[in-house]
Design a protein around this motif. Structure first.
Motif, PDB file in Angstrom:
ATOM      1  N   ARG A  30       0.832  -1.207   0.000  1.00 34.54           N
ATOM      2  CA  ARG A  30       0.000   0.000   0.000  1.00 34.54           C
ATOM      3  C   ARG A  30       0.865   1.254   0.000  1.00 34.54           C
ATOM      4  O   ARG A  30       0.587   2.231  -0.693  1.00 34.54           O
ATOM      5  CB  ARG A  30      -0.919  -0.007   1.214  1.00 34.54           C
ATOM      6  N   ARG A  31       1.905   1.224   0.812  1.00 35.39           N
ATOM      7  CA  ARG A  31       2.800   2.385   0.846  1.00 35.39           C
ATOM      8  C   ARG A  31       3.482   2.592  -0.505  1.00 35.39           C
ATOM      9  O   ARG A  31       3.702   3.729  -0.934  1.00 35.39           O
ATOM     10  CB  ARG A  31       3.848   2.186   1.935  1.00 35.39           C
ATOM     11  N   LEU A  36       3.970   5.905  -5.472  1.00 33.08           N
ATOM     12  CA  LEU A  36       3.958   6.086  -6.928  1.00 33.08           C
ATOM     13  C   LEU A  36       2.963   7.165  -7.357  1.00 33.08           C
ATOM     14  O   LEU A  36       3.240   7.986  -8.235  1.00 33.08           O
ATOM     15  CB  LEU A  36       3.601   4.754  -7.610  1.00 33.08           C
ATOM     16  N   VAL A  37       1.779   7.176  -6.737  1.00 27.47           N
ATOM     17  CA  VAL A  37       0.780   8.202  -7.061  1.00 27.47           C
ATOM     18  C   VAL A  37       1.302   9.597  -6.729  1.00 27.47           C
ATOM     19  O   VAL A  37       1.152  10.550  -7.497  1.00 27.47           O
ATOM     20  CB  VAL A  37      -0.540   7.929  -6.307  1.00 27.47           C
ATOM     21  N   ALA A  38       1.924   9.732  -5.564  1.00 29.73           N
ATOM     22  CA  ALA A  38       2.475  11.033  -5.181  1.00 29.73           C
ATOM     23  C   ALA A  38       3.560  11.490  -6.150  1.00 29.73           C
ATOM     24  O   ALA A  38       3.667  12.674  -6.488  1.00 29.73           O
ATOM     25  CB  ALA A  38       3.027  10.957  -3.754  1.00 29.73           C
ATOM     26  N   SER A  39       4.369  10.540  -6.624  1.00 26.00           N
ATOM     27  CA  SER A  39       5.432  10.910  -7.574  1.00 26.00           C
ATOM     28  C   SER A  39       4.851  11.399  -8.888  1.00 26.00           C
ATOM     29  O   SER A  39       5.324  12.390  -9.471  1.00 26.00           O
ATOM     30  CB  SER A  39       6.334   9.688  -7.820  1.00 26.00           C
ATOM     31  N   ALA A  42       3.491  14.895  -8.417  1.00 21.80           N
ATOM     32  CA  ALA A  42       4.587  15.865  -8.309  1.00 21.80           C
ATOM     33  C   ALA A  42       5.201  16.169  -9.671  1.00 21.80           C
ATOM     34  O   ALA A  42       5.478  17.324 -10.016  1.00 21.80           O
ATOM     35  CB  ALA A  42       5.656  15.337  -7.352  1.00 21.80           C
ATOM     36  N   LEU A  43       5.394  15.112 -10.481  1.00 24.14           N
ATOM     37  CA  LEU A  43       5.942  15.344 -11.818  1.00 24.14           C
ATOM     38  C   LEU A  43       5.001  16.181 -12.673  1.00 24.14           C
ATOM     39  O   LEU A  43       5.425  17.041 -13.452  1.00 24.14           O
ATOM     40  CB  LEU A  43       6.214  13.996 -12.502  1.00 24.14           C
ATOM     41  N   GLY A  44       3.691  15.938 -12.527  1.00 24.07           N
ATOM     42  CA  GLY A  44       2.721  16.732 -13.283  1.00 24.07           C
ATOM     43  C   GLY A  44       2.770  18.202 -12.899  1.00 24.07           C
ATOM     44  O   GLY A  44       2.711  19.093 -13.748  1.00 24.07           O
ATOM     45  N   LEU A  45       2.864  18.478 -11.610  1.00 24.55           N
ATOM     46  CA  LEU A  45       2.951  19.871 -11.151  1.00 24.55           C
ATOM     47  C   LEU A  45       4.227  20.536 -11.644  1.00 24.55           C
ATOM     48  O   LEU A  45       4.229  21.707 -12.046  1.00 24.55           O
ATOM     49  CB  LEU A  45       2.879  19.909  -9.616  1.00 24.55           C
TER      50      LEU A  45
END
Length: 215
Positions: A30-31, A36-39, A42-45
């Motif tokens: 889960r972690r 991966l979602v957070a990464s 962040a790349l999109g921003l």
């Protein structure tokens, strides 16, 4: 003892039937997914921010292009050059006009000469045009004079016949010019209109200053 009974628990904790203990998923997976979602977010921003910076520095953003010219309006306004009156511009009384008829109609030269005399011009020869121009002027006429008369006598006489073509030749005098009457000639320009054109020639109106687009 059943094979599912933990060692040392004996028959008291024996598992019977078809129900089994629920197995929990490992927390590490889960972690990993959350990381991966957070990464990705962040790349999109970071990518979006990079595009915004490129738009600002290249002028692509609507806000940047709208604000840029307005901020520079006070410093980039360039006035148009003010027309100046030629220093050699002559008055009608200083110009001698030879009125020459280049059409097959008779009497036009004398008619034009009499009117020019009334308007203050000095009159020289009155007659027919030379072979070089006779019956070869399709327009209203030609005002012909020396190159030195291009900014002196020619434009002054040109105000008296709308549509006349101004031309120069090799003569020496800057004050003696020819008015060659063409086939479309009917009469000289109305005196009131000719006077207005002459006044505008002597006192040109300055053109309005130009400003950058968007100011």
């Amino acid at each position: 003892m059943s094979m599912l009974t933990p060692p040392g628990m004996g028959g008291q904790y024996r598992i019977t039937g078809d129900k089994y203990p629920r197995m929990r998923r490992p927390r590490g997976r889960r972690r990993l997914v959350l990381g991966l979602v957070a990464s990705v977010v962040a790349l999109g921003l970071i990518g979006w921010g990079t595009l915004q910076l490129i738009d600002v520095f290249t002028g692509g953003g609507s806000k940047a292009t709208a604000a840029g010219p307005k901020a520079d309006c006070a410093t980039k306004v360039t006035p148009s050059p003010t027309p100046t009156t030629p220093k050699t511009l002559l008055k009608p009384g200083q110009i001698t006009v030879n009125v020459l008829n280049a059409t097959p109609r008779s009497g036009l030269a004398k008619q034009a000469a009499d009117e020019l005399r009334k308007r203050g011009f000095r009159i020289g020869d009155i007659g027919n045009a030379t072979k070089a121009y006779d019956k070869k002027i399709a327009g209203a006429g030609i005002v012909l004079g020396a190159k030195s008369a291009a900014q002196a006598a020619l434009p002054v006489l040109g105000t008296q016949l709308a549509g006349a073509q101004l031309k120069t030749d090799a003569r020496a005098s800057a004050t003696e010019v020819d008015l060659l009457i063409g086939t479309k000639f009917t009469a000289l320009t109305n005196k009131q209109e000719a006077d207005q054109a002459l006044a505008a020639l002597a006192n040109p109106v300055p053109a309005p200053s130009s400003s950058p687009k968007g100011c």
